[in-house]
Write a protein that holds these residues in place. Structure first.
Motif, mmCIF file in Angstrom:
data_model
loop_
_atom_site.group_PDB
_atom_site.id
_atom_site.type_symbol
_atom_site.label_atom_id
_atom_site.label_comp_id
_atom_site.label_asym_id
_atom_site.label_seq_id
_atom_site.Cartn_x
_atom_site.Cartn_y
_atom_site.Cartn_z
ATOM 1 N N TYR A 89 34.928 -2.703 -12.414
ATOM 2 C CA TYR A 89 35.338 -3.906 -12.847
ATOM 3 C C TYR A 89 36.759 -4.115 -12.181
ATOM 4 O O TYR A 89 37.471 -3.190 -12.113
ATOM 5 C CB TYR A 89 35.430 -4.098 -14.217
ATOM 6 C CG TYR A 89 34.119 -4.237 -15.017
ATOM 7 C CD1 TYR A 89 33.279 -5.439 -14.590
ATOM 8 C CD2 TYR A 89 33.546 -3.339 -15.861
ATOM 9 C CE1 TYR A 89 31.930 -5.410 -15.211
ATOM 10 C CE2 TYR A 89 32.306 -3.327 -16.450
ATOM 11 C CZ TYR A 89 31.628 -4.416 -16.057
ATOM 12 O OH TYR A 89 30.451 -4.567 -16.824
ATOM 13 N N ASP A 90 37.162 -5.270 -11.833
ATOM 14 C CA ASP A 90 38.459 -5.448 -11.242
ATOM 15 C C ASP A 90 39.599 -4.975 -12.119
ATOM 16 O O ASP A 90 40.758 -4.651 -11.488
ATOM 17 C CB ASP A 90 38.724 -6.893 -10.900
ATOM 18 C CG ASP A 90 37.908 -7.728 -9.888
ATOM 19 O OD1 ASP A 90 37.225 -6.784 -9.106
ATOM 20 O OD2 ASP A 90 37.660 -8.772 -9.699
ATOM 21 N N ASP A 91 39.505 -4.882 -13.321
ATOM 22 C CA ASP A 91 40.665 -4.503 -14.186
ATOM 23 C C ASP A 91 40.604 -2.968 -14.447
ATOM 24 O O ASP A 91 41.610 -2.542 -15.060
ATOM 25 C CB ASP A 91 40.521 -5.087 -15.644
ATOM 26 C CG ASP A 91 39.049 -5.127 -16.236
ATOM 27 O OD1 ASP A 91 38.174 -5.706 -15.688
ATOM 28 O OD2 ASP A 91 38.912 -4.388 -17.125
ATOM 29 N N ALA A 92 39.750 -2.345 -13.929
ATOM 30 C CA ALA A 92 39.380 -0.942 -14.599
ATOM 31 C C ALA A 92 40.616 -0.070 -13.996
ATOM 32 O O ALA A 92 41.006 0.943 -14.829
ATOM 33 C CB ALA A 92 38.264 -0.467 -14.140
ATOM 34 N N LEU A 93 40.829 0.029 -12.810
ATOM 35 C CA LEU A 93 41.720 1.011 -12.206
ATOM 36 C C LEU A 93 43.181 0.765 -12.730
ATOM 37 O O LEU A 93 43.952 1.703 -12.916
ATOM 38 C CB LEU A 93 41.812 0.871 -10.536
ATOM 39 C CG LEU A 93 40.931 1.762 -9.995
ATOM 40 C CD1 LEU A 93 41.145 1.459 -8.462
ATOM 41 C CD2 LEU A 93 41.105 3.364 -10.211
ATOM 42 N N LEU A 94 43.831 -0.328 -12.847
ATOM 43 C CA LEU A 94 45.080 -0.916 -13.140
ATOM 44 C C LEU A 94 45.135 -0.298 -14.657
ATOM 45 O O LEU A 94 46.113 0.220 -15.232
ATOM 46 C CB LEU A 94 45.469 -2.077 -13.297
ATOM 47 C CG LEU A 94 45.832 -2.566 -11.511
ATOM 48 C CD1 LEU A 94 46.146 -4.126 -11.624
ATOM 49 C CD2 LEU A 94 47.103 -1.758 -11.288
ATOM 50 N N ALA A 95 44.115 -0.440 -15.476
ATOM 51 C CA ALA A 95 44.158 -0.191 -16.960
ATOM 52 C C ALA A 95 43.998 1.088 -17.249
ATOM 53 O O ALA A 95 44.606 1.686 -18.013
ATOM 54 C CB ALA A 95 42.813 -0.850 -17.621
ATOM 55 N N LEU A 96 43.210 1.801 -16.361
ATOM 56 C CA LEU A 96 43.233 3.225 -16.584
ATOM 57 C C LEU A 96 44.575 4.076 -16.206
ATOM 58 O O LEU A 96 45.049 4.904 -16.803
ATOM 59 C CB LEU A 96 42.384 3.989 -15.329
ATOM 60 C CG LEU A 96 40.766 4.006 -15.865
ATOM 61 C CD1 LEU A 96 39.847 4.467 -14.755
ATOM 62 C CD2 LEU A 96 40.286 4.824 -17.047
ATOM 63 N N GLY A 97 45.372 3.434 -15.155
ATOM 64 C CA GLY A 97 46.725 4.065 -14.998
ATOM 65 C C GLY A 97 47.474 3.639 -16.240
ATOM 66 O O GLY A 97 48.234 4.482 -16.365
#
Length: 236
Positions: free
Chosen positions: A110-118
């Motif tokens: 999902y588009d939000d996943a990587l930034l959220a994981l960071g």
């Protein structure tokens, strides 16, 4: 409402929380069917029949109850049984499964996943907690997680309390200091509430909540969750 002051770790579901799972499964099924068509055409023909495919899987689940939570083993043994029934080489099951498994990990986040994981991993130890067979290392997300607990490795799945306690224990944090984040109302939210965790329900598809107990927060994506946590930081 979340009590941000007591959160010391986050447990995070994978399938349908970080990526949509069914597109990946469908691609993996297609890759498996194509491989079988070249290497075991009679088995490919059998698997082309949805009823036959379902019956084979159900036989494995029924006759091998110890594999209940091991999706990889169920898939591998279903392929092996289909090869045997088709009078083709059952030893091909390992290679066939690897074709499926490799494609299963070609997920689209999902588009939000990587930034959220960071964001989350910079603030808390994060533990992957899944009933599926996704491997965060294989997907390339291992750096964001302190640990990973899966039903097929642990032997029981969500909403069993033991797997939530195991995830908390993996980072030496009591369950009441953990925020569990996931998309499934029963497996994730109710399961986590039952062990005293705080919960954030990731409701990407505008589902109605149908239970008496409620999540501490409901968000439509992980960006909203990060914004809530960031806003709370200013008041702690």
């Amino acid at each position: 409402m979340l009590d941000l002051t007591i959160i010391k770790a986050i447990t995070l579901d994978l399938d349908d929380t970080l990526w949509p799972v069914w597109p990946a499964i469908e691609r993996a099924e297609a890759a498996l069917d194509e491989w079988l068509g070249r290497h075991a055409p009679m088995t490919a023909a059998m698997f082309a029949n949805p009823t036959a495919r379902h019956d084979i899987r159900e036989q494995i689940v029924r006759t091998r109850p110890e594999l209940k939570h091991n999706l990889s083993a169920i898939r591998r043994e279903a392929i092996r049984l289909a090869l045997y029934r088709s009078k083709e080489n059952p030893l091909l099951a390992e290679d066939a499964f690897e074709v499926f498994f490799a494609a299963r990990h070609e997920v689209t986040l999902y588009d939000d996943a990587l930034l959220a994981l960071g964001f989350l991993s910079a603030r808390y130890p994060v533990v992957a907690l899944t009933n599926g067979n996704a491997d965060i290392q294989r997907i390339g997300l291992g750096k964001y997680f302190r640990a990973a607990i899966s039903a097929q490795q642990f032997g029981v799945g969500k909403p069993d309390p033991r797997i939530f306690h195991a995830a908390a224990g993996a980072v030496d944090v009591p369950a009441h200091n953990v925020l569990h984040v996931g998309d499934d109302a029963t497996l994730d939210v109710l399961g986590a509430l039952n062990v005293g965790m705080q919960t954030a329900w990731v409701n990407r598809s505008d589902h109605l909540w149908a239970h008496d107990a409620s999540p501490h927060e409901t968000v439509t994506n992980l960006t909203e969750l990060c914004d809530l946590l960031k806003a709370g930081e200013a008041h702690i």
